[in-house]
Enzyme design. Structure first.
Site, PDB file in Angstrom:
ATOM      1  N   GLY A 102      10.512   8.161  15.076  1.00 42.52           N
ATOM      2  CA  GLY A 102      11.714   9.256  15.362  1.00 42.52           C
ATOM      3  C   GLY A 102      12.224   9.897  13.675  1.00 42.52           C
ATOM      4  CE  LYS A 105      11.736  13.973  19.169  1.00 39.58           C
ATOM      5  NZ  LYS A 105      13.057  13.557  19.480  1.00 39.58           N
ATOM      6  CE1 TYR A 145      -0.471  -7.107  11.819  1.00 39.99           C
ATOM      7  CE2 TYR A 145      -2.533  -8.149  12.016  1.00 39.99           C
ATOM      8  CZ  TYR A 145      -0.994  -7.611  11.350  1.00 39.99           C
ATOM      9  OH  TYR A 145      -1.788  -6.420  10.256  1.00 39.99           O
ATOM     10  CE1 TYR A 159       7.918   8.303  20.069  1.00 39.71           C
ATOM     11  CE2 TYR A 159       9.339   9.978  18.525  1.00 39.71           C
ATOM     12  CZ  TYR A 159       9.034   9.283  19.621  1.00 39.71           C
ATOM     13  OH  TYR A 159      10.518   8.680  19.734  1.00 39.71           O
TER      14      TYR A 159
HETATM   15  P1  NAD Z   1       2.788  -7.035   3.154  1.00 40.47           P
HETATM   16  O1  NAD Z   1       3.318  -8.440   4.011  1.00 40.47           O
HETATM   17  O2  NAD Z   1       2.444  -7.679   1.574  1.00 40.47           O
HETATM   18  O3  NAD Z   1       3.869  -5.828   3.400  1.00 40.47           O
HETATM   19  C1  NAD Z   1       4.788  -5.669   4.440  1.00 40.47           C
HETATM   20  C2  NAD Z   1       6.200  -5.439   4.292  1.00 40.47           C
HETATM   21  O4  NAD Z   1       6.408  -4.812   5.183  1.00 40.47           O
HETATM   22  C3  NAD Z   1       7.348  -6.708   3.231  1.00 40.47           C
HETATM   23  O5  NAD Z   1       6.905  -5.859   1.754  1.00 40.47           O
HETATM   24  C4  NAD Z   1       7.603  -6.748   4.090  1.00 40.47           C
HETATM   25  O6  NAD Z   1       9.363  -7.225   3.512  1.00 40.47           O
HETATM   26  C5  NAD Z   1       7.868  -5.323   5.101  1.00 40.47           C
HETATM   27  N1  NAD Z   1       8.687  -5.348   6.054  1.00 40.47           N
HETATM   28  C6  NAD Z   1       9.047  -6.212   7.349  1.00 40.47           C
HETATM   29  N2  NAD Z   1       9.716  -5.975   8.437  1.00 40.47           N
HETATM   30  C7  NAD Z   1       9.944  -5.115   8.177  1.00 40.47           C
HETATM   31  C8  NAD Z   1      11.460  -4.142   8.496  1.00 40.47           C
HETATM   32  N3  NAD Z   1      11.422  -5.713   9.930  1.00 40.47           N
HETATM   33  N4  NAD Z   1      11.955  -4.035   7.993  1.00 40.47           N
HETATM   34  C9  NAD Z   1      11.584  -2.845   6.290  1.00 40.47           C
HETATM   35  N5  NAD Z   1      10.620  -3.451   6.069  1.00 40.47           N
HETATM   36  C10 NAD Z   1       9.477  -4.462   6.471  1.00 40.47           C
HETATM   37  O7  NAD Z   1       1.303  -7.095   3.976  1.00 40.47           O
HETATM   38  P2  NAD Z   1       0.674  -6.424   3.114  1.00 40.47           P
HETATM   39  O8  NAD Z   1      -0.597  -6.591   3.177  1.00 40.47           O
HETATM   40  O9  NAD Z   1       1.116  -4.931   2.431  1.00 40.47           O
HETATM   41  O10 NAD Z   1       0.591  -5.131   4.948  1.00 40.47           O
HETATM   42  C11 NAD Z   1       0.590  -3.628   4.396  1.00 40.47           C
HETATM   43  C12 NAD Z   1       0.672  -3.320   6.084  1.00 40.47           C
HETATM   44  O11 NAD Z   1      -0.558  -2.711   5.893  1.00 40.47           O
HETATM   45  C13 NAD Z   1       0.918  -4.363   7.836  1.00 40.47           C
HETATM   46  O12 NAD Z   1       1.829  -3.065   8.025  1.00 40.47           O
HETATM   47  C14 NAD Z   1      -0.202  -4.771   8.103  1.00 40.47           C
HETATM   48  O13 NAD Z   1       0.397  -4.877   9.102  1.00 40.47           O
HETATM   49  C15 NAD Z   1      -1.407  -3.424   7.436  1.00 40.47           C
HETATM   50  N6  NAD Z   1      -2.540  -4.275   7.201  1.00 40.47           N
HETATM   51  C16 NAD Z   1      -3.161  -4.927   6.132  1.00 40.47           C
HETATM   52  C17 NAD Z   1      -3.893  -5.760   5.996  1.00 40.47           C
HETATM   53  C18 NAD Z   1      -4.326  -6.566   4.985  1.00 40.47           C
HETATM   54  O14 NAD Z   1      -5.181  -7.347   4.961  1.00 40.47           O
HETATM   55  N7  NAD Z   1      -4.058  -6.438   3.625  1.00 40.47           N
HETATM   56  C19 NAD Z   1      -5.312  -5.459   7.126  1.00 40.47           C
HETATM   57  C20 NAD Z   1      -4.813  -5.117   8.012  1.00 40.47           C
HETATM   58  C21 NAD Z   1      -3.331  -4.473   8.501  1.00 40.47           C
END
Ligand code: NAD
Ligand code: UDP
Length: 310
Positions: A102, A105, A145, A159
């Site tokens: 949103g 957009k 997840y 979107y």
């Molecule tokens: P991480 O947990 O270190 O980072 C995620 C961040 O999002 C955290 O700082 C957390 O506090 C924040 N967050 C979660 N819910 C929130 C909310 N409601 N409002 C605001 N902030 C919020 O994890 P990461 O490994 O850095 O992953 C980052 C992104 O990459 C994620 O979306 C994850 O699904 C994706 N991802 C990561 C991997 C990996 O191997 N690290 C693999 C696939 C996908």
């Protein structure tokens, strides 16, 4: 450009903020710190080109002024985290993605979703290419997840189709490096810290399941290139060098110069048996491939954790 990074205080998000600042952009990092930490962005405090907003992305987002790009990374990401926060994980994938889209957009900004290899579930095709639809158990523990991210992908495309938002989807495979939490339960910090603490390495199941590990700077480079590209994706982002978890335990132990014991623990339910990205699309359309080998990447990660756990 003025760029918003949701999840900017997390592991990948904080490295992305660094990368965007290095190339001269103004960065707003938004995070509710549920699994991230201000320690990851403490070195950016006081910069005039950086702003941190402590906010839950599932609530209405208000940002003054222009935003040119939104990188939407907010979400618990480690299996231990999303099992500890199942409802928050579903909410951030659904409501959080809705709010971030949103905002994109409203600001006419381009939008990148950090999706995941978990959309492929426990895959029946190997390696996984972007046209594989996946094998996910919606009511299993990992479903919170996997389904949140699948919904987020669908919403992102809605979107794009109905509102014309310029979107991109990256399906990120296992990424590792400095700023992961020592206790986040993922296999890289688990094994590295166990070796550093002279503890046994906890291999789940018989360790024959496979993963392919990508160093964080490579993942960040792919996200930036995808955002700058003409394509929508989804695009796999990961390192295709695959190994079994048992081989990985032996690799980390050897690199740490230890002969730590390996102990086996119960395999978590629905743990994918194999995982390896087909990165032909990223190679062809983004001119991207991983540059940091596993030995170099694990050494850097070990150096990061050495000061913390020893
Ligand atoms: P991480 O947990 O270190 O980072 C995620 C961040 O999002 C955290 O700082 C957390 O506090 C924040 N967050 C979660 N819910 C929130 C909310 N409601 N409002 C605001 N902030 C919020 O994890 P990461 O490994 O850095 O992953 C980052 C992104 O990459 C994620 O979306 C994850 O699904 C994706 N991802 C990561 C991997 C990996 O191997 N690290 C693999 C696939 C996908
Ligand atoms: N794993 C393990 N020991 C640990 C942590 C994880 O054997 O202490 C295994 C886990 O069962 C999975 C793989 O390592 O097969 C990768 O797990 P991780 O939590 O890093 O991420 P996943 O790829 O499952 O999302």
């Amino acid at each position: 450009m003025r760029i918003l990074v949701t999840g900017g205080a997390g592991f990948i998000g904080s490295h992305l903020c660094d990368r965007l600042l290095q190339t001269g952009h103004y960065v707003v990092a938004l995070d509710n710190l549920i699994t991230g930490s201000v320690d990851n962005i403490a070195h950016l405090a006081g910069r005039r080109d950086f702003k941190f907003i402590h906010h839950d992305v599932t609530e209405f987002i208000f940002i003054q002024g222009a935003i040119d790009c939104v990188f939407h990374l907010a979400s618990p990401a480690s299996p231990a985290d999303y099992l500890a926060y199942p409802i928050q994980t579903l909410k951030v994938g659904a409501l959080g993605t809705h709010k971030a889209l949103g905002l994109a957009k409203e600001k006419s900004a381009c939008f990148l979703l950090a999706s995941t290899s978990e959309v492929y579930g426990d895959p029946t095709e190997h390696p996984q290419s972007e046209d594989y639809w996946g094998n996910v158990n919606p009511v299993g523990p990992r479903g919170v997840y996997d389904e949140a991210k699948r919904f987020a992908e669908a919403l992102t495309f809605a979107y794009h189709r109905y509102h014309g938002v310029d979107v991109k989807i990256a399906r990120i495979f296992n990424t590792y490096g400095p700023r992961m939490r020592a206790d986040d339960g993922r296999v890289v910090p688990a094994f590295v810290c166990q070796v550093l603490r002279d503890e046994p390495l906890t291999v789940f199941g018989d360790g024959s399941q496979t993963r392919s590990f990508c160093y964080v700077s490579d993942t960040v480079e792919a996200l930036v290139r995808l955002m700058q590209s003409e394509i929508t994706g989804p695009v796999n982002v990961g390192n295709p060098d695959e190994m079994t978890i048992l081989e990985f335990a032996e690799f980390v132990r050897k690199l740490g110069g230890k002969d730590s014991r390996i102990v086996h623990r119960e395999l978590p339910k629905d743990d994918p048996k194999v995982r390896r990205p087909d990165i032909s699309l990223a190679r062809e359309k983004l001119g991207w491939q991983p540059e940091v080998g596993l030995e170099e990447g694990i050494k850097r990660t070990m150096d990061y954790f050495r000061g913390m756990v020893c």
